[in-house]
Design an enzyme around this catalytic site. Structure first.
Site, mmCIF file in Angstrom:
data_model
loop_
_atom_site.group_PDB
_atom_site.id
_atom_site.type_symbol
_atom_site.label_atom_id
_atom_site.label_comp_id
_atom_site.label_asym_id
_atom_site.label_seq_id
_atom_site.Cartn_x
_atom_site.Cartn_y
_atom_site.Cartn_z
ATOM 1 N N HIS A 1 0.865 5.266 4.226
ATOM 2 C CA HIS A 1 -0.636 5.215 4.831
ATOM 3 C C HIS A 1 -1.064 6.073 5.710
ATOM 4 C CE1 HIS A 1 -4.650 3.080 7.131
ATOM 5 N NE2 HIS A 1 -3.947 3.368 8.102
ATOM 6 N N GLU A 2 0.019 6.408 6.682
ATOM 7 C CA GLU A 2 -0.479 7.086 7.943
ATOM 8 C C GLU A 2 -0.002 8.816 6.947
ATOM 9 O OE1 GLU A 2 -0.495 6.510 10.239
ATOM 10 O OE2 GLU A 2 -0.470 4.601 10.640
ATOM 11 N N HIS B 1 -2.768 9.839 6.411
ATOM 12 C CA HIS B 1 -4.388 10.525 7.137
ATOM 13 C C HIS B 1 -3.862 11.930 7.282
ATOM 14 C CE1 HIS B 1 -6.103 7.597 9.033
ATOM 15 N NE2 HIS B 1 -5.042 6.923 9.153
ATOM 16 N N GLU C 1 -9.333 4.610 7.587
ATOM 17 C CA GLU C 1 -8.479 4.323 7.654
ATOM 18 C C GLU C 1 -8.608 3.694 6.066
ATOM 19 O OE1 GLU C 1 -5.798 3.280 9.155
ATOM 20 O OE2 GLU C 1 -7.063 4.545 10.920
#
Length: 295
Positions: free
Chosen positions: A159-160, A163, A222
């Site tokens: 997920h990070e 970004h 997100e």
């Protein structure tokens, strides 16, 4: 973003009447030029196919991010040599390899050329992790009881990393510049009005740009990171279904102490989990293209 600019015009028009009608028309006619400038300062998100704002180039962002990352590591306790630190490194390398596989397969062989990957576990009680532009990752020890295993770590780190891969930092900086420019425009347009009217208009602009622009923009990031991260963890060999269990644990660990979704930078736990469940078949199908299969 264009919607934010349109709202700025409407706010100024609705909050007070211009004495010089020609003046307002001239200002409105100037907006197409502004939009042309914005549209020519766009990049394409390879993971979504969407046009994104790129008013600040990564060649400017990356060196600053790398410097800040180095400073952060010097000022905080980095955990190394432990089983937990090794799991962070393993998950990080597998997510990195998955990103490279996907980008290479889609003809984007130079996309990561300026990345300088690092993965570190840092002693901190917060349940958090982050990835700076350019691939600089930190996982806080406080999130390890929630991740539980390497698949949980892959959920977080995928997920990070997403970004960074989707240039969300670049887009946020670009939107910040637009918001600041809008505020300057509102201040200029109301400069000959009373202090009270100026205050009302600026408050209205701040509210619209924050709740109608910045927060939804952040929530969309997100959701994008969830979607991309799910695919990356699947390509890396982690069953994407384990992401659901992680976010359920994360929701429980937070104790439900979160603001309403429209007031937050993040989707609600319920929204996030529901979206991820819908995306699992797509993530598995993407992994299958690289020879990774799940039951």
């Amino acid at each position: 973003m264009i919607k934010i600019l349109q709202n700025c015009i409407l706010l100024v028009y609705n909050f007070y009447k211009f004495e010089d009608k020609v003046s307002i028309m001239k200002q409105i006619k100037a907006w197409p030029l502004v939009l042309v400038i914005l549209c020519t300062s766009c990049a394409k998100n390879p993971f979504t196919g969407k046009k994104t704002m790129a008013l600040v180039d990564n060649s400017q962002i990356f060196p600053t991010a790398f410097q800040q990352y180095g400073t952060f590591l010097q000022e905080n306790k980095v955990v190394s040599g432990t089983a937990e630190a090794k799991r962070v490194g393993n998950a990080g390398m597998k997510i990195k390899a998955a990103a490279e596989k996907w980008l290479n397969a889609n003809g984007l062989t130079t996309y990561l050329k300026d990345y300088k990957w690092e993965y570190h576990l840092v002693e901190n009680k917060e349940m958090n992790a982050w990835c700076m532009p350019g691939g600089k990752i930190v996982v806080y020890s406080g999130i390890l009881p929630v991740t539980q295993d390497e698949a949980g770590l892959a959920t977080v780190m995928g997920h990070e990393v997403s970004h960074a891969l989707a240039n969300h930092g670049q887009q946020r900086m670009s939107l910040d510049l637009i918001q600041q420019a809008g505020a300057s425009g509102v201040a200029l347009a109301t400069g000959n009005k009373s202090a009270q009217i100026q205050q009302y208009v600026m408050l209205a602009y701040s509210g619209v740009s924050q709740y109608g622009g910045m927060l939804p923009f952040s929530r969309s990031h997100e959701s994008e990171a969830d979607m991309i991260g799910l695919k990356l963890m699947a390509i890396a060999g982690y069953n994407p279904e384990t992401a659901i269990a992680f976010w359920e644990r994360m929701s429980k660990a937070s104790g439900g102490n979160k603001p309403a979704e429209f007031l937050s930078t993040h989707p609600s736990d319920e929204t996030r989990i529901a979206n991820l469940k819908k995306l699992i078949p797509e993530a598995k199908a993407e992994a299958a293209k690289f020879g990774v299969f799940f039951k």
